[in-house]
Design a protein around this motif. Sequence first.
Motif, PDB file in Angstrom:
ATOM      1  N   UNK A  59       0.846  -1.194   0.000  1.00 12.26           N
ATOM      2  CA  UNK A  59       0.000   0.000   0.000  1.00 12.26           C
ATOM      3  C   UNK A  59       0.877   1.237   0.000  1.00 12.26           C
ATOM      4  N   UNK A  60       0.244   2.401  -0.083  1.00 11.48           N
ATOM      5  CA  UNK A  60       0.972   3.662  -0.002  1.00 11.48           C
ATOM      6  C   UNK A  60       1.022   4.138   1.439  1.00 11.48           C
ATOM      7  N   UNK A  61       2.155   4.744   1.812  1.00 10.44           N
ATOM      8  CA  UNK A  61       2.370   5.278   3.153  1.00 10.44           C
ATOM      9  C   UNK A  61       2.852   6.720   3.055  1.00 10.44           C
ATOM     10  N   UNK A  62       2.616   7.462   4.126  1.00 10.41           N
ATOM     11  CA  UNK A  62       3.147   8.815   4.266  1.00 10.41           C
ATOM     12  C   UNK A  62       4.124   8.853   5.420  1.00 10.41           C
ATOM     13  N   UNK A  63       5.216   9.585   5.242  1.00 10.96           N
ATOM     14  CA  UNK A  63       6.172   9.821   6.322  1.00 10.96           C
ATOM     15  C   UNK A  63       6.307  11.325   6.518  1.00 10.96           C
ATOM     16  N   UNK A  64       6.233  11.757   7.772  1.00 12.05           N
ATOM     17  CA  UNK A  64       6.335  13.168   8.106  1.00 12.05           C
ATOM     18  C   UNK A  64       7.704  13.445   8.721  1.00 12.05           C
ATOM     19  N   UNK A  65       8.460  14.407   8.149  1.00 17.34           N
ATOM     20  CA  UNK A  65       9.809  14.679   8.627  1.00 17.34           C
ATOM     21  C   UNK A  65       9.825  15.315  10.010  1.00 17.34           C
ATOM     22  N   UNK A  66       8.765  16.055  10.363  1.00 23.90           N
ATOM     23  CA  UNK A  66       8.779  16.780  11.630  1.00 23.90           C
ATOM     24  C   UNK A  66       8.650  15.856  12.828  1.00 23.90           C
ATOM     25  N   UNK A  67       7.622  15.030  12.825  1.00 22.50           N
ATOM     26  CA  UNK A  67       7.411  14.161  13.988  1.00 22.50           C
ATOM     27  C   UNK A  67       7.799  12.707  13.716  1.00 22.50           C
ATOM     28  N   UNK A  68       8.313  12.437  12.501  1.00 24.95           N
ATOM     29  CA  UNK A  68       8.780  11.099  12.103  1.00 24.95           C
ATOM     30  C   UNK A  68       7.651  10.064  12.078  1.00 24.95           C
ATOM     31  N   UNK A  69       6.417  10.548  12.058  1.00 32.61           N
ATOM     32  CA  UNK A  69       5.273   9.632  12.019  1.00 32.61           C
ATOM     33  C   UNK A  69       5.126   9.005  10.633  1.00 32.61           C
ATOM     34  N   UNK A  70       4.785   7.721  10.604  1.00 31.47           N
ATOM     35  CA  UNK A  70       4.501   7.012   9.354  1.00 31.47           C
ATOM     36  C   UNK A  70       3.074   6.491   9.426  1.00 31.47           C
ATOM     37  N   UNK A  71       2.276   6.814   8.421  1.00 30.98           N
ATOM     38  CA  UNK A  71       0.877   6.379   8.421  1.00 30.98           C
ATOM     39  C   UNK A  71       0.531   5.691   7.116  1.00 30.98           C
ATOM     40  N   UNK A  72      -0.326   4.696   7.207  1.00 30.78           N
ATOM     41  CA  UNK A  72      -0.792   3.994   6.013  1.00 30.78           C
ATOM     42  C   UNK A  72      -1.849   4.846   5.325  1.00 30.78           C
ATOM     43  N   UNK A  73      -1.717   5.004   4.012  1.00 25.72           N
ATOM     44  CA  UNK A  73      -2.597   5.902   3.280  1.00 25.72           C
ATOM     45  C   UNK A  73      -3.724   5.172   2.558  1.00 25.72           C
ATOM     46  N   UNK A  74      -3.425   4.036   1.916  1.00 29.55           N
ATOM     47  CA  UNK A  74      -4.422   3.310   1.131  1.00 29.55           C
ATOM     48  C   UNK A  74      -4.693   1.932   1.742  1.00 29.55           C
ATOM     49  N   UNK A  75      -5.725   1.276   1.211  1.00 30.88           N
ATOM     50  CA  UNK A  75      -6.061  -0.089   1.635  1.00 30.88           C
ATOM     51  C   UNK A  75      -6.330  -0.960   0.407  1.00 30.88           C
ATOM     52  N   UNK A  76      -5.389  -0.938  -0.535  1.00 31.46           N
ATOM     53  CA  UNK A  76      -5.530  -1.733  -1.746  1.00 31.46           C
ATOM     54  C   UNK A  76      -4.998  -3.149  -1.542  1.00 31.46           C
ATOM     55  N   UNK A  77      -3.990  -3.289  -0.670  1.00 26.47           N
ATOM     56  CA  UNK A  77      -3.334  -4.581  -0.444  1.00 26.47           C
ATOM     57  C   UNK A  77      -2.873  -5.218  -1.749  1.00 26.47           C
ATOM     58  N   UNK A  78      -2.222  -4.419  -2.556  1.00 27.05           N
ATOM     59  CA  UNK A  78      -1.768  -4.849  -3.869  1.00 27.05           C
ATOM     60  C   UNK A  78      -0.503  -4.061  -4.217  1.00 27.05           C
TER      61      UNK A  78
END
Length: 219
Positions: A59-78
């Motif tokens: 899936x696609x993920x986002x990473x934020x440089x400020x707080x170093x948080x990583x979050x899952x963006x999509x739910x395609x599982x492909x």
Amino acid sequence: METKRHETLIAPCFREEEWKWDSSPRRPLSGGGWAFGMSADGGTIVFGAQNSDDSDDYDLYLADWKDKAIQKLTNFNDRWFSLADIDQEGKTIVFFYAGKKQQGIGTYIISRDGTGLKYLKSQTLPRIEFCEFSDDGRFVFYKDVYRIMRLRIGNAEETMILSESASDSFSETAPLDFPQFPSFWMPRIVSLDGRLMLIEGIPRGKAASEIYLCSYDSK
């Protein structure tokens, strides 16, 4: 004195004589035909990564440089995410997906919180083959066989900005000899507001690609 530093966002751990991924996401894909992009302010990165031990579960993920948080963006599982880009403020992501999930092959937009997933449709083409995204989040640029097209996200207005017979729609900042073979011309980089664009292609009477900087009214 200049100070340089680097920080690890995602990596495996070395334990018991091998590298192991303790949690998701794992094995990020960072180019070479895979989705990868950074917001113009440098604050947010979008990338494809593996969700689980399943080699096809991506899936696609986002990473934020400020707080170093990583979050899952999509739910395609492909795994069939190829291109991705993000606007200047990291609020809207556009990506091209080449698989069979959701509405299938085509260009999608989604908000950074994972809401508002939308399949972008063309009024004239079977699907939108995403090439570039203006950093202000207003325009998606894409390619038809003989045309470069632009879609305004807000109202789905579709505009042809370059074709074999419409090169005079540009105000060129360098001598412009194209398009002899319009199918070989491609938008490569666009400016914040979508008005300036680098276009690569083979000019008339030449054998190798060249790059031109063109301006186009994006109002």
